[in-house]
Design an enzyme around this catalytic site. Structure first.
Site, PDB file in Angstrom:
ATOM      1  N   PRO A   2     -11.229   6.827  -4.762  1.00  0.00           N
ATOM      2  CA  PRO A   2      -9.849   6.386  -4.975  1.00  0.00           C
ATOM      3  C   PRO A   2      -9.745   4.876  -5.158  1.00  0.00           C
ATOM      4  O   PRO A   2     -10.491   4.109  -4.561  1.00  0.00           O
ATOM      5  CB  PRO A   2      -9.150   6.836  -3.697  1.00  0.00           C
ATOM      6  CG  PRO A   2      -9.972   7.961  -3.185  1.00  0.00           C
ATOM      7  CD  PRO A   2     -11.379   7.603  -3.541  1.00  0.00           C
ATOM      8  N   LYS A  51      -9.116  -0.060   0.424  1.00  0.00           N
ATOM      9  CA  LYS A  51      -9.205   1.394   0.330  1.00  0.00           C
ATOM     10  C   LYS A  51      -9.165   2.062   1.696  1.00  0.00           C
ATOM     11  O   LYS A  51      -9.427   3.252   1.815  1.00  0.00           O
ATOM     12  CB  LYS A  51     -10.488   1.782  -0.407  1.00  0.00           C
ATOM     13  CG  LYS A  51     -10.553   1.242  -1.832  1.00  0.00           C
ATOM     14  CD  LYS A  51     -11.811   1.710  -2.507  1.00  0.00           C
ATOM     15  CE  LYS A  51     -11.920   1.107  -3.897  1.00  0.00           C
ATOM     16  NZ  LYS A  51     -13.119   1.601  -4.595  1.00  0.00           N
TER      17      LYS A  51
END
Length: 278
Positions: A2, A51
């Site tokens: 991601p 993240k």
């Protein structure tokens, strides 16, 4: 893996569902946390850092998670059937009277004192979507090892936090350099522009359901900002190179190429991007 924009959107969903509410259900399904019970405590906030996800809980506790390659947090209304994977992939469940947040395939799940958060995120460089963003520091970090390949330097969260493999490929294309070009060989103006472009791309995508770097995106996915709605486009035109192997480059028409290193794919245009290749 991601990107920072995805992590920010996940944090928003979790914060909306959990913050300010008392936990009525708590289930942390990793061995070292199996006996931990957070029920009865209020969730204070959910904050992204690069993240990483920091879920702060009453009593000075923080539940730290990282999605890595395929982890995910899903939010469900009370009584709604959970969807996100089989039960054996569930690593965390946090619920209140209205919502339940379920963490699937989380490779990192730790409970620590909130005062110790720097132990897990203190190594990160400036966050492209965070209040600590500092382009000067990010640029110095990026250029600190001149012989390092550009793609590796962009992915190193110690340099600047929030870039994943998609933005790595797209930024290298926009800089007209292959991901294997030593970062020290970038012209100074290109390096500075690369950092500012990274910031612009993540900011532009922080509210989008479909990520775009080309500006070509389905009209339905355009944020309601008052900006002119772009024309609907064919699939695979919302990104310049990522996921477009063998498709024509949107700039020159040359077929996009793909290389795989440590299970991570890299895409580039052999005509538009200068520098070494595998």
């Amino acid at each position: 893996m991601p990107e920072g924009d995805t992590v920010l959107q996940t944090a928003r969903r979790l914060h909306t569902a959990l913050a300010g509410q008392i936990l009525t259900h708590s289930d942390l399904r990793v061995p070292r946390l199996a006996t931990v019970d957070l029920t009865g405590r209020e969730v204070l906030d959910v904050t992204p850092r690069g993240k990483h996800l920091l879920t702060r809980i009453e009593g000075g506790l923080t539940l730290h998670s990282h999605l890595r390659m395929d982890g995910a947090w899903r939010v469900f209304a009370a009584g709604e059937r959970w969807r996100g994977g089989p039960d054996h992939q569930i690593r965390a469940v946090l619920g209140n009277r209205a919502h339940t947040a379920v963490g699937y395939r989380l490779p990192v799940l730790d409970l620590l004192r909130t005062s110790d958060e720097e132990k897990v995120v203190g190594h990160l460089g400036p966050d492209l979507l965070g209040p600590d963003w500092d382009p000067g520091t990010a640029l110095r970090n990026l250029l600190s090892d001149p012989d390092r390949p550009l793609g590796e330097a962009l992915l190193d969260q110690r340099n600047l936090a929030g870039i994943g493999n998609v933005f790595k490929c797209e930024l290298c294309f926009m800089a007209r350099a292959t991901p294997w070009l030593p970062v020290g060989e970038l012209p100074a103006t290109t390096a500075r522009l690369l950092v500012s472009t990274a910031k612009q791309l993540l900011e532009a995508n922080r509210d989008r359901p479909t990520r775009t770097t080309t500006g070509r995106t389905p009209a339905a996915d355009t944020p309601r900002t008052g900006a002119r709605i772009p024309t609907r486009v064919r699939p695979q035109e919302h990104l310049y190179v990522y996921g477009r192997e063998r498709r024509s480059c949107l700039r020159c028409g040359t077929p996009i190429r793909k290389a795989v290193d440590a299970d991570r794919p890299t895409y580039w245009c052999p005509h538009c991007q200068a520098g070494p290749t595998p």
